[in-house]
Design an enzyme around this catalytic site. Structure first.
Site, PDB file in Angstrom:
ATOM      1  N   LYS A   1       8.995 -16.483  18.986  1.00 52.08           N
ATOM      2  CA  LYS A   1       9.569 -15.765  20.123  1.00 52.08           C
ATOM      3  C   LYS A   1      10.231 -14.445  19.680  1.00 52.08           C
ATOM      4  O   LYS A   1      10.341 -14.171  18.491  1.00 52.08           O
ATOM      5  CB  LYS A   1      10.570 -16.667  20.850  1.00 52.08           C
ATOM      6  CG  LYS A   1       9.958 -17.982  21.303  1.00 52.08           C
ATOM      7  CD  LYS A   1       8.749 -17.754  22.193  1.00 52.08           C
ATOM      8  CE  LYS A   1       8.132 -19.025  22.742  1.00 52.08           C
ATOM      9  NZ  LYS A   1       7.592 -19.947  21.760  1.00 52.08           N
TER      10      LYS A   1
HETATM   11  C1  LIG Z   1       6.134 -20.505  28.244  1.00 53.06           C
HETATM   12  C2  LIG Z   1       6.800 -21.463  27.288  1.00 53.06           C
HETATM   13  N1  LIG Z   1       7.622 -22.419  27.767  1.00 53.06           N
HETATM   14  C3  LIG Z   1       8.244 -23.286  26.961  1.00 53.06           C
HETATM   15  C4  LIG Z   1       8.068 -23.243  25.596  1.00 53.06           C
HETATM   16  C5  LIG Z   1       8.754 -24.251  24.734  1.00 53.06           C
HETATM   17  O1  LIG Z   1       9.677 -23.657  23.875  1.00 53.06           O
HETATM   18  P1  LIG Z   1      10.344 -24.484  22.701  1.00 53.06           P
HETATM   19  O2  LIG Z   1       9.353 -24.544  21.576  1.00 53.06           O
HETATM   20  O3  LIG Z   1      11.564 -23.691  22.344  1.00 53.06           O
HETATM   21  O4  LIG Z   1      10.675 -25.824  23.235  1.00 53.06           O
HETATM   22  C6  LIG Z   1       7.240 -22.274  25.034  1.00 53.06           C
HETATM   23  C7  LIG Z   1       7.039 -22.210  23.592  1.00 53.06           C
HETATM   24  O5  LIG Z   1       6.075 -21.720  23.057  1.00 53.06           O
HETATM   25  C8  LIG Z   1       6.572 -21.363  25.904  1.00 53.06           C
HETATM   26  O6  LIG Z   1       5.764 -20.410  25.426  1.00 53.06           O
END
Ligand SMILES: Cc1ncc(COP(=O)(O)O)c(C=O)c1O
Length: 426
Positions: A205
């Protein structure tokens, strides 16, 4: 006369190295080390207590984050998935409820709905590749409780339409901003328009501590309920063992707390956010300006182009059969690009590949949430081809990451590569 493509033995358009897409991750340096060393030197690794009292890094990060995006409350957690589950639970989503989500998003958005014991209903994306408001309206049933809208690949959803639909149908709105930290819609930061906004600090990210997440809200009750869910030990309460202050305050939560080490890294990374955003936006604009009128390609439309965080560039070709040769020719030019949807290659950003959801796989055999006796109305069914518009758009789109580390010269070479290939293959 068209220039000879690199794939046909001509000179490459881009001769400089490509960067992997870790905007904040590649910038980890002295600021992060200093913050982390402070936590270690103090032996203060848990946000709520330690051998001595110290101001919490996690709390400081929350305060700075809330101030920046303009929300009343911010709660740091250990991932965006945790943030989404906490937000859904806080909004009262649970057994028997349906939540509508975009069919183009990382699978975690959908999994978080199952994590909150509700049933995901997967909607179409429109040409912006965010959720199609017309399809939301078609998919609302008496069991719909919330909309989980994803600002996918850094661009805002159509929040005016979404909020109007939510208001008319008494639905909660949770914004998934995992890929869109710092993005805006009509002047408001993404994540602050719906009831809750959720962010990710996973390594891929914009800013990162490897893992991490955040929920923001302007509603005190929702914040309290997120707090209650994220910390089953109730350390956050003024008096852990006191009676509930209002009906519904106390319930069993889980542990999604953020560690002070993560908070320390994120404080340093947060200080770099504006610079990363301005570099990615500068780079994206530099390329866009040179390809926006190119024959044979159509740049992805954006609901509010000024609010795009600039992590990527996506453009459509007029026929899906052109996508693979186009992407291969770009790679040969030295431009890191790829098609998005190929039914033969699994990708957990596209609903048609969410086998576990399509087949309603659950860790236990009774099959909840899909068999939940509290669910009223028609069973929710899935199939790989149930959202044909989404697949049609994705099958024609080419995607390029826009690392903040690109120079303007890199951007010019990328634009040249796209124009060269488009002249022959678009
Ligand atoms: C659109 C979206 N939502 C949720 C997530 C989940 O994030 P995390 O890995 O911090 O749980 C991601 C991770 O790639 C994502 O791209």
């Amino acid at each position: 006369m068209n220039e000879k493509l690199a794939i046909q033995g001509g000179p490459k358009a881009k001769t400089t190295p490509n960067y992997p897409m870790y905007p904040g991750g590649l910038e980890i340096g002295e600021e992060e080390k200093k913050q982390v060393m402070e936590v270690l030197d103090r032996k203060y690794l848990f946000r709520y207590y330690g051998p001595e009292c110290h101001p919490s890094k996690v709390k400081e990060f929350e305060n700075r984050f809330a101030q920046k995006v303009g929300s009343k409350y911010a709660l740091a957690v250990n991932s965006c998935t945790s943030a989404l589950i906490s937000a859904l639970v806080a909004c009262g989503v649970g057994p028997g409820d349906e939540v509508i989500v975009n069919g183009y998003t990382f699978f975690a958005s959908c999994a978080s709905i199952v994590g909150a014991k509700a049933i995901p209903v997967i909607a179409e994306a429109d040409e912006t590749l965010t959720i199609d408001p017309d399809d939301i309206e078609k998919k609302i049933t008496p069991s719909t409780k919330a909309l989980l809208v994803v600002h996918m690949r850094g661009v805002p959803c159509d929040m005016d339409r979404i909020m109007a639909i939510a208001q008319k149908n008494n639905l909660k709105v949770i914004e998934d901003c995992a890929q869109a930290l710092g993005g805006t819609y009509k002047g408001k930061y993404l994540g602050t328009i719906g009831d809750c906004g959720c962010y990710s600090f996973q390594y891929h990210k914009i800013i990162t501590a490897g893992e991490g997440g955040m929920v923001v809200t302007n509603d005190e009750r929702l914040y309290d309920r997120c707090m209650g869910y994220h910390d089953t030990a109730a350390c956050w309460r003024p008096d852990r063992f006191a009676e509930q202050r209002y009906e519904g305050e106390l319930f069993c939560g889980v542990n999604f707390r953020m560690s002070e080490l993560t908070g320390a890294v994120l404080l340093a990374q947060f200080g770099k956010l504006d610079k990363l955003l301005s570099l990615m936006r500068r780079n994206q604009k530099r390329i866009l300006d040179q390809i926006k009128d190119t024959k044979g390609i159509r740049v992805r439309p954006v609901n509010d182009a000024g609010g795009d965080v600039g992590i990527c560039l996506m453009f459509y070709l007029d026929n899906k059969v052109k996508v693979q040769p186009f992407a291969e020719a770009l790679k040969a030019e030295g431009v890191n690009a790829a098609g998005v949807f190929n039914s033969g290659i699994p990708d957990w950003h596209i609903y048609a590949h969410w086998k576990h959801v399509l087949e309603k796989k659950t860790p236990t055999s009774e099959g909840c949430p899909w068999t939940c006796p509290y669910h009223k109305g028609m069973p929710v069914e899935y199939s790989p081809d149930m959202n044909p518009n989404t697949l049609e758009y994705l099958s024609r789109v080419i995607h390029l990451d826009i690392p903040s580390q690109l120079t303007l010269e890199d951007c010019d070479m990328i634009a040249k590569g796209i124009n060269k290939v488009a002249a022959v293959l678009a």
